[in-house]
Write a protein that holds these residues in place. Structure first.
Motif, PDB file in Angstrom:
ATOM      1  N   ALA A 124       0.754  -1.009   0.084  1.00 21.09           N
ATOM      2  CA  ALA A 124      -0.031  -0.008   0.159  1.00 21.09           C
ATOM      3  C   ALA A 124       0.744   1.178   0.064  1.00 21.09           C
ATOM      4  N   SER A 125       1.994   1.304   0.571  1.00 16.43           N
ATOM      5  CA  SER A 125       2.835   2.401   0.787  1.00 16.43           C
ATOM      6  C   SER A 125       4.278   2.202   0.360  1.00 16.43           C
ATOM      7  N   PRO A 126       4.410   1.974  -1.114  1.00 15.12           N
ATOM      8  CA  PRO A 126       6.035   1.701  -1.493  1.00 15.12           C
ATOM      9  C   PRO A 126       6.584   3.024  -1.396  1.00 15.12           C
ATOM     10  N   THR A 147     -11.938   4.112  -5.285  1.00 17.33           N
ATOM     11  CA  THR A 147     -12.720   2.858  -5.977  1.00 17.33           C
ATOM     12  C   THR A 147     -11.802   1.792  -6.037  1.00 17.33           C
ATOM     13  N   ASN A 148     -10.406   1.751  -6.002  1.00 13.98           N
ATOM     14  CA  ASN A 148      -9.452   0.641  -5.877  1.00 13.98           C
ATOM     15  C   ASN A 148      -8.168   1.124  -5.379  1.00 13.98           C
ATOM     16  N   ASP A 149      -8.102   1.703  -4.330  1.00 13.43           N
ATOM     17  CA  ASP A 149      -6.739   2.124  -3.747  1.00 13.43           C
ATOM     18  C   ASP A 149      -5.910   0.677  -3.322  1.00 13.43           C
ATOM     19  N   THR A 150      -4.711   0.671  -3.794  1.00 19.54           N
ATOM     20  CA  THR A 150      -3.864  -0.617  -3.309  1.00 19.54           C
ATOM     21  C   THR A 150      -3.703  -0.865  -1.881  1.00 19.54           C
ATOM     22  N   THR A 151      -4.292  -2.138  -1.351  1.00 19.76           N
ATOM     23  CA  THR A 151      -4.016  -2.276   0.016  1.00 19.76           C
ATOM     24  C   THR A 151      -3.292  -3.498  -0.083  1.00 19.76           C
ATOM     25  N   ASP A 152      -2.700  -3.708   1.374  1.00 14.57           N
ATOM     26  CA  ASP A 152      -1.679  -4.956   1.486  1.00 14.57           C
ATOM     27  C   ASP A 152      -2.411  -6.249   1.333  1.00 14.57           C
ATOM     28  N   GLN A 264     -10.596 -11.217   3.688  1.00 17.04           N
ATOM     29  CA  GLN A 264      -9.556 -10.376   4.224  1.00 17.04           C
ATOM     30  C   GLN A 264      -9.504  -8.895   3.551  1.00 17.04           C
ATOM     31  N   THR A 265      -9.850  -9.353   2.125  1.00 21.54           N
ATOM     32  CA  THR A 265      -9.639  -7.899   1.465  1.00 21.54           C
ATOM     33  C   THR A 265     -10.794  -7.226   1.381  1.00 21.54           C
ATOM     34  N   PHE A 266     -11.978  -7.871   1.164  1.00 22.98           N
ATOM     35  CA  PHE A 266     -13.161  -7.146   0.804  1.00 22.98           C
ATOM     36  C   PHE A 266     -14.337  -7.067   2.057  1.00 22.98           C
ATOM     37  N   GLY A 267     -14.308  -7.887   2.848  1.00 24.43           N
ATOM     38  CA  GLY A 267     -14.922  -8.121   4.017  1.00 24.43           C
ATOM     39  C   GLY A 267     -15.835  -9.203   4.199  1.00 24.43           C
ATOM     40  N   THR A 268     -16.224  -9.707   2.922  1.00 21.66           N
ATOM     41  CA  THR A 268     -17.058 -10.964   2.837  1.00 21.66           C
ATOM     42  C   THR A 268     -16.387 -11.928   1.975  1.00 21.66           C
ATOM     43  N   PRO A 269     -16.699 -13.071   1.916  1.00 25.70           N
ATOM     44  CA  PRO A 269     -15.963 -14.066   1.318  1.00 25.70           C
ATOM     45  C   PRO A 269     -16.606 -14.290  -0.220  1.00 25.70           C
ATOM     46  N   GLU A 270     -17.480 -13.362  -0.837  1.00 19.97           N
ATOM     47  CA  GLU A 270     -17.994 -13.495  -2.109  1.00 19.97           C
ATOM     48  C   GLU A 270     -16.865 -13.320  -3.276  1.00 19.97           C
ATOM     49  N   VAL A 271     -16.872 -14.161  -4.102  1.00 18.43           N
ATOM     50  CA  VAL A 271     -15.967 -14.163  -5.123  1.00 18.43           C
ATOM     51  C   VAL A 271     -16.684 -13.629  -6.521  1.00 18.43           C
ATOM     52  N   THR A 272     -16.578 -12.537  -6.867  1.00 19.83           N
ATOM     53  CA  THR A 272     -16.986 -11.637  -8.036  1.00 19.83           C
ATOM     54  C   THR A 272     -15.794 -11.456  -9.005  1.00 19.83           C
ATOM     55  N   SER A 273     -16.181 -11.225 -10.359  1.00 26.10           N
ATOM     56  CA  SER A 273     -15.596 -10.950 -11.490  1.00 26.10           C
ATOM     57  C   SER A 273     -14.870  -9.564 -11.036  1.00 26.10           C
TER      58      SER A 273
END
Length: 464
Positions: A124-126, A147-152, A264-273
């Protein structure tokens, strides 16, 4: 169904190895394989199983081909797994791997499928040079903000997706198959090989600092408006990976480690395109290269004194300094990212163009031969060069720009000479020594850490 693979024998005396693989019927299209080699260190042998289906395999041993003892139940996570076997008291040991449908009970979890650090890598902070937070480089940033900031967590998920062969229909090709870390995340082959053996029509460009590009677009012909858009297209391409997004999300949903990583990334386990595209884009934007010899010289602020005489001569040529004011490399490869500004360019490779670039999309003659100009960072690693991989060395590239540019009505202005008709190419007239110096300078853009940086490497567990 059982298949007996060819027998392998070692040069060491009294060590015979037979390999027997019993595989499921579903493996017929992409059959599994079993190999064996002398093991590293204290291992007696290393047994390697390859299997696009990622099944559980029962590794067994025998000294008489009648009585078999189970050595290990091996779960494959990304197409292959290697198991080291300690020295046996009895010589002439044979091994086989057996598929048993009743033993397919070992899931791929974060703990057994992936080799991730306890504390996530910093994506996230290179650490970036000061110039990256200023114009014009600031204006090149393709990060879409909130809308899509890089996170660890997001880039970690993207890293796993980038290396996962499940993204192709027969589970044999990953993004990393055509964007190889050791090659600056490009493909050393002129054209990449798709899931079914077909060849792509263009060379896979390197991804170093792909985050920065003023025009914001992706692919050689800029057909993708954003990186998020770009990441899903090869997955759906009939030649490259051959998947549908519905099939992809269903496949990934079935893997426990993705349930964990998406949560971990989005808060819920749903896999979407959409989530897949965002995570992949975050990882690609994390392929940041700012530790080259050039970067060190720039940071030192000593007028590039740490570059050699030859490299400094090449630098002066590249930037058109002093007696080289007619040389226009930096006009298309500007800033310390070595990318273009607002223009897309025709570099006079041929006339007419076989691959018309943007012109193939629009059908307009005035768009023929226009292609995206990627960053020159890590150029030394990314051969072959150009959209069609026609040049195998940097020396050939320099010779082309010195004297080989072809006249074309769409030829970009920096490559046009003066005093001639429009589209007449510039001739640089460099000596052999000056050409060698220019190549030497281009090699100072190589980041020695990029090709082995663990936070950018394959995270899957392939055994020992």
């Amino acid at each position: 169904m059982k298949r007996l693979l060819p027998c392998h024998r070692f040069a060491a005396p009294a060590v015979g190895v037979a390999l027997w693989l019993s595989s499921p019927a579903s493996e017929a299209a992409s059959p599994a394989g079993l190999g064996i080699t002398p093991g590293p260190g204290t291992n007696f042998v290393s047994v390697r199983i390859t299997d696009p289906g990622n099944y559980v395999w029962l590794l067994q041993s025998s000294t008489n081909l009648t009585n078999w003892a189970e050595v290990a139940a091996l779960k494959l996570h990304n197409g292959s797994f290697q198991q080291g076997i300690l020295p046996a008291a009895t010589p002439n040991v044979m091994f086989r791997a057996v598929y048993d449908p009743t033993r397919q009970t070992i899931p791929s979890t974060v703990s057994n499928a992936l080799l991730l650090p306890p504390t996530p890598f910093n994506y996230a902070s290179p650490a970036l040079p000061p110039g990256f937070s200023q114009q014009p480089i600031l204006g090149q940033d393709t990060m879409p903000g909130a809308t899509n900031d890089t996170t660890d967590a997001g880039a970690t998920l993207g890293r796993v997706l980038f290396y996962d062969k499940r993204l192709s229909t027969n589970q044999t090709v990953a993004c990393a198959s055509c964007h190889v870390q050791a090659n600056g995340f490009s493909d050393p082959r002129r054209f990449s090989v798709g899931f079914n053996g077909g060849l792509t029509g263009r060379n896979s460009m390197g991804l170093s600092n792909a985050r920065w590009y003023q025009r914001q677009k992706f692919f050689w012909d800029e057909r993708a408006a954003t990186l998020e858009d770009q990441t899903l297209r090869p997955i759906q391409d009939a030649l490259e990976m051959g998947m549908t997004l519905a099939a992809l999300t269903n496949r990934l949903t079935a893997e426990p480690f993705y349930t964990n990583l998406f949560t971990q990334t989005f808060g819920t386990p749903e896999v979407t395109s959409e989530r897949i595209s965002k995570a992949l884009a975050q990882f690609v934007r994390s392929i940041v290269s700012v530790q080259s010899k050039y970067d060190a010289a720039l940071a030192a602020g000593n007028n590039f004194a740490n570059l050699t005489t030859q490299e400094n001569l090449g630098r002066q040529i590249f930037f058109g300094q002093g007696t080289f004011s007619h040389v226009t490399c930096a006009r298309c490869h500007g800033t310390d990212n070595f990318v273009p500004g607002a223009a897309i360019n025709n570099n006079g490779l041929e006339n007419p163009y076989v691959d018309k670039g943007v012109g193939a999309l629009t059908g307009q003659p005035q768009d023929e031969g226009f292609f995206k100009v990627p960053s020159l960072r890590n150029l030394e690693l990314t051969a072959p060069y150009m959209h069609d991989g026609r040049f195998t060395t940097l020396e050939q590239v320099v010779v082309f720009y010195d004297s080989g540019v072809v006249a074309h009505p769409n030829l970009s202005l920096p490559l046009q000479g003066t005093g001639g008709a429009a589209g007449t190419p510039l001739r640089l007239g460099l000596t052999p020594q000056q050409k060698a110096a220019l190549v030497a300078f281009l090699k100072t853009l190589t980041d020695p850490n990029l090709a082995t940086d663990p936070k950018l490497s394959d995270p899957f567990n392939y055994g020992n």
